[in-house]
Design a protein around this motif. Structure first.
Motif, short mmCIF file in Angstrom:
data_model
loop_
_atom_site.label_atom_id
_atom_site.label_comp_id
_atom_site.label_asym_id
_atom_site.label_seq_id
_atom_site.Cartn_x
_atom_site.Cartn_y
_atom_site.Cartn_z
N GLY A 69 -59.16 98.90 -68.55
CA GLY A 69 -60.06 99.51 -69.42
C GLY A 69 -59.85 101.01 -69.72
N ASN A 70 -59.66 101.86 -68.66
CA ASN A 70 -59.30 103.27 -68.61
C ASN A 70 -58.14 103.49 -69.79
OD1 ASN A 70 -61.57 103.81 -67.29
ND2 ASN A 70 -60.16 104.40 -65.45
N ALA A 71 -57.07 102.62 -69.36
CA ALA A 71 -55.96 102.75 -70.23
C ALA A 71 -55.95 102.45 -71.68
CB ALA A 71 -54.65 101.50 -69.69
N CYS A 72 -57.07 101.28 -72.01
CA CYS A 72 -57.36 101.22 -73.37
C CYS A 72 -58.10 102.45 -73.82
CB CYS A 72 -58.25 99.81 -73.24
SG CYS A 72 -57.30 98.33 -73.07
N ILE A 73 -58.95 103.14 -73.18
CA ILE A 73 -59.61 104.07 -73.70
C ILE A 73 -58.69 105.19 -74.06
CG2 ILE A 73 -61.50 106.18 -73.26
CD1 ILE A 73 -62.74 104.26 -71.35
N ALA A 74 -57.88 105.52 -73.20
CA ALA A 74 -56.73 106.53 -73.35
C ALA A 74 -55.91 106.26 -74.73
CB ALA A 74 -55.91 106.51 -72.18
N ALA A 75 -55.54 104.87 -74.96
CA ALA A 75 -54.82 104.59 -75.96
C ALA A 75 -55.51 104.59 -77.36
CB ALA A 75 -54.36 103.08 -75.78
N ARG A 76 -56.73 104.33 -77.21
CA ARG A 76 -57.49 104.60 -78.33
C ARG A 76 -57.60 106.12 -78.86
NH1 ARG A 76 -63.88 104.95 -77.10
NH2 ARG A 76 -62.99 106.85 -76.49
N PHE A 124 -57.29 112.48 -72.39
CA PHE A 124 -57.43 111.79 -71.20
C PHE A 124 -58.76 111.90 -70.29
CE2 PHE A 124 -53.11 111.97 -72.16
CZ PHE A 124 -52.48 110.71 -72.09
N THR A 125 -59.90 112.58 -71.08
CA THR A 125 -61.03 112.63 -70.43
C THR A 125 -62.18 111.75 -70.95
OG1 THR A 125 -60.38 114.93 -69.97
CG2 THR A 125 -62.63 114.23 -69.82
N PHE A 126 -62.96 110.79 -70.26
CA PHE A 126 -63.97 110.11 -71.01
C PHE A 126 -65.14 110.06 -69.84
CE2 PHE A 126 -60.88 106.96 -68.95
CZ PHE A 126 -59.64 107.24 -69.50
N ALA A 127 -66.15 110.02 -70.60
CA ALA A 127 -67.32 109.85 -69.63
C ALA A 127 -67.63 108.57 -68.99
CB ALA A 127 -68.64 110.08 -70.71
N ALA A 128 -68.62 108.43 -67.97
CA ALA A 128 -69.01 107.23 -67.33
C ALA A 128 -69.27 106.07 -68.14
CB ALA A 128 -69.90 107.39 -66.15
N ASP A 129 -70.23 106.32 -69.15
CA ASP A 129 -70.60 105.46 -70.13
C ASP A 129 -69.39 104.63 -70.88
OD1 ASP A 129 -70.31 107.65 -71.71
OD2 ASP A 129 -71.88 107.05 -72.89
N GLU A 130 -68.59 105.63 -71.08
CA GLU A 130 -67.20 104.95 -71.82
C GLU A 130 -66.62 103.93 -70.88
OE1 GLU A 130 -65.21 106.33 -75.49
OE2 GLU A 130 -66.87 104.99 -75.15
N ARG A 131 -66.53 104.50 -69.72
CA ARG A 131 -65.67 103.56 -68.88
C ARG A 131 -66.44 102.30 -68.57
NH1 ARG A 131 -64.00 107.89 -64.01
NH2 ARG A 131 -64.20 109.93 -65.07
N ALA A 132 -67.80 102.30 -68.69
CA ALA A 132 -68.32 101.19 -68.22
C ALA A 132 -68.29 100.15 -69.52
CB ALA A 132 -69.81 101.59 -68.04
N ARG A 133 -68.24 100.73 -70.69
CA ARG A 133 -68.12 99.92 -71.78
C ARG A 133 -66.71 99.17 -72.03
NH1 ARG A 133 -67.50 100.53 -77.51
NH2 ARG A 133 -66.42 102.61 -77.40
N TYR A 134 -65.96 99.83 -71.40
CA TYR A 134 -64.43 99.34 -71.38
C TYR A 134 -64.27 98.33 -69.96
CZ TYR A 134 -62.52 101.37 -75.58
OH TYR A 134 -62.12 101.77 -76.86
N GLY A 135 -65.12 98.42 -69.34
CA GLY A 135 -65.11 97.47 -68.01
C GLY A 135 -64.90 98.16 -66.63
N ASN A 136 -64.98 99.52 -66.48
CA ASN A 136 -64.64 100.13 -65.37
C ASN A 136 -63.66 99.70 -64.40
OD1 ASN A 136 -66.65 102.24 -65.28
ND2 ASN A 136 -68.37 100.69 -64.68
N THR A 137 -62.41 99.53 -65.13
CA THR A 137 -61.14 99.10 -64.67
C THR A 137 -60.09 100.09 -64.97
OG1 THR A 137 -60.55 97.37 -66.35
CG2 THR A 137 -62.07 96.65 -64.51
N GLY A 138 -58.97 99.71 -64.22
CA GLY A 138 -57.89 100.65 -64.62
C GLY A 138 -57.37 100.27 -66.07
#
Length: 457
Positions: free
Chosen positions: A279-286, A263-277
């Motif tokens: 997008g953050n959920a999609c990173i966590a799912a991955r 459940f930890t991801f860097a700023a560049d990851e968040r930006a790649r997924y759109g910097n949205t709630g």
């Protein structure tokens, strides 16, 4: 005052929504009455029929990501795209092997269409948000008797796919970006959704204010108390044992670097997924699927699709929300594919119903409508295809496109999810507290719902 589904009817009385919902409710209750009558008048109870007609799951998926697009997206602007004088230029529709898709609205998903299929002959039973959202999550009519004990489809997946509690770091069923919804029904508490709103800064509330040593000492005292209560003759029955299992599951999440990293991801990851709630959920799912911590069913909720007014305004409701959805899901699919996980992960994206078709309403928006469409991807689905077809404006099904030769319903979508995960959707359990027998997928009079195996060709 709100009803049990969270709807405050006093605020909408007299509006176009009230009139449509009121009519929808009348039709809904009429359908329910006929369904219940048919159930008891059948020569053999439909549950018994389902139990005898065991299904053969296709079993192409180890995991499922279920995306609830709450508020109900316009099917004719997304997954069953229809063009007309109303279509804004920014949608930039293109054809992909005969599939028309708004590339300008969702360019990243357009790049992943080789692994995407659309169900276009889908029709909701109701056009009321609360009822429809519950229906697609429990795969049955929310006002029937058994709906009171019905688990979320993710809880069914948890029951079927879970190993021993001590072998799992995280629950099988994780729900992201929502704090409530259908839960585990009458199933054990360990099959309930684990709610997380990921922000990228780790999993919150997993440390003790006094430090780990203090926590360990207090947890030891708890175990001593629990041991005295976990005896067959205890007046509380199974509750102490269930609570002890719950506490042990919670402890595995505390001071756990592996869980925190998911459940930890860097700023560049968040930006790649759109910097949205979303997008953050999609990173966590991955991350959850990559780390294989026990989670197999993930629900992500993205709300805001209730576009009654100004739906096409540039950088407005539809365009902004579709951009969030596209950045999140498109990038998630790309990452899962690179990691070799997309082939074993079924992705389903749908709302609770669709929206009115053709020209816009007098507020330049679209209202509630029963016809809808569903995105399905991954799990070895044959992509760049549509199952079923509607008329020229998306008003109604003209070609069902599957073996049952009728509209696809929410129950059929759930059966498809179960089948992909290797679960027999015709299962009837006999352990329900009402003693009536609990079907994973219920029947509607003589109709047996079924998975859409045509997705796999």
């Amino acid at each position: 005052m709100k009803d049990r589904f969270g709807i405050d009817w006093s605020k909408v009385k007299g509006t176009h929504f009230w009139r449509g919902a009121h009519l929808g409710r009348r039709m809904f209750f009429r359908h329910t009455a006929s369904a219940l009558a048919g159930y008891f008048l059948l020569p053999s109870r439909p549950g018994e029929t389902a139990a005898k007609a065991a299904g053969t799951p296709i079993g192409t998926a180890k995991n499922c990501i279920f995306i609830l697009m709450s508020g109900a997206p316009s099917h004719v602007d997304t997954f069953d795209f229809k063009e007309g004088s109303w279509t804004p230029a920014y949608m930039q529709p293109e054809s992909y092997d005969g599939i028309r898709f708004p590339k300008g609205l969702m360019p990243k998903i357009a790049d992943q269409l080789d692994d995407v299929a659309f169900l276009r002959s889908v029709r909701s039973w109701v056009s009321v948000h609360g009822l429809g959202q519950t229906w697609v999550q429990i795969a049955r009519n929310p006002i029937t008797g058994l709906a009171r004990i019905a688990p979320h489809i993710g809880s069914v997946a948890s029951l079927e796919l879970a190993g021993k509690p001590e072998s799992q770091t995280l629950p099988v069923f994780v729900a992201l970006n929502t704090g409530s919804g259908p839960n585990n029904g009458y199933f054990e508490p360990r099959h309930a959704p684990f709610y997380v709103n990921p922000g990228g800064n780790g999993l919150g509330n997993t440390t003790h204010p006094g430090g780990q040593a203090v926590f360990d000492r207090r947890y030891g005292l708890l175990l001593d108390v629990d041991a005295e209560m976990r005896v067959p003759e205890h007046p509380m029955g199974a509750a102490p044992a269930e609570m002890a299992t719950f506490s042990a599951s919670a402890k595995r999440l505390m001071y756990n670097a592996e869980v925190n990293a998911a459940f930890t991801f860097a700023a560049d990851e968040r930006a790649r997924y759109g910097n949205t709630g979303f997008g953050n959920a999609c990173i966590a799912a991955r991350n959850l699927l990559q780390r294989r911590l026990g989670t197999r069913f993930i629900q992500i909720t993205i709300g805001g699709w209730d576009h009654h007014a100004n739906i096409y305004q540039p950088n407005g409701q539809l365009q902004n929300l579709s951009r969030q959805f596209d950045n999140g899901l498109g990038t998630l699919m790309e990452d899962l594919k690179q990691a070799g996980l997309l082939e074993e992960t079924l992705i389903v994206a749908m709302g609770e119903f669709g929206r009115t078709v053709g020209a816009l309403n007098n507020q330049n928006g679209r209202d509630h409508y029963l016809q809808q469409a569903v995105l399905m991807a991954g799990a070895k689905i044959r992509g760049k295809r549509a199952i079923g077809a509607t008329d020229e404006i998306g008003r109604a099904t003209t070609e069902p496109g599957w073996k049952e030769n009728r509209d696809i319903r929410a129950e059929d979508v759930a059966a498809t999810i179960y089948s992909a995960l290797g679960i027999d959707w015709t299962t009837m359990r006999t352990d329900d507290p009402l003693g009536r027998g609990f079907e994973y997928i219920p029947t509607n009079q003589s109709v047996l719902y079924a998975p859409v195996h045509e997705l796999w060709g």
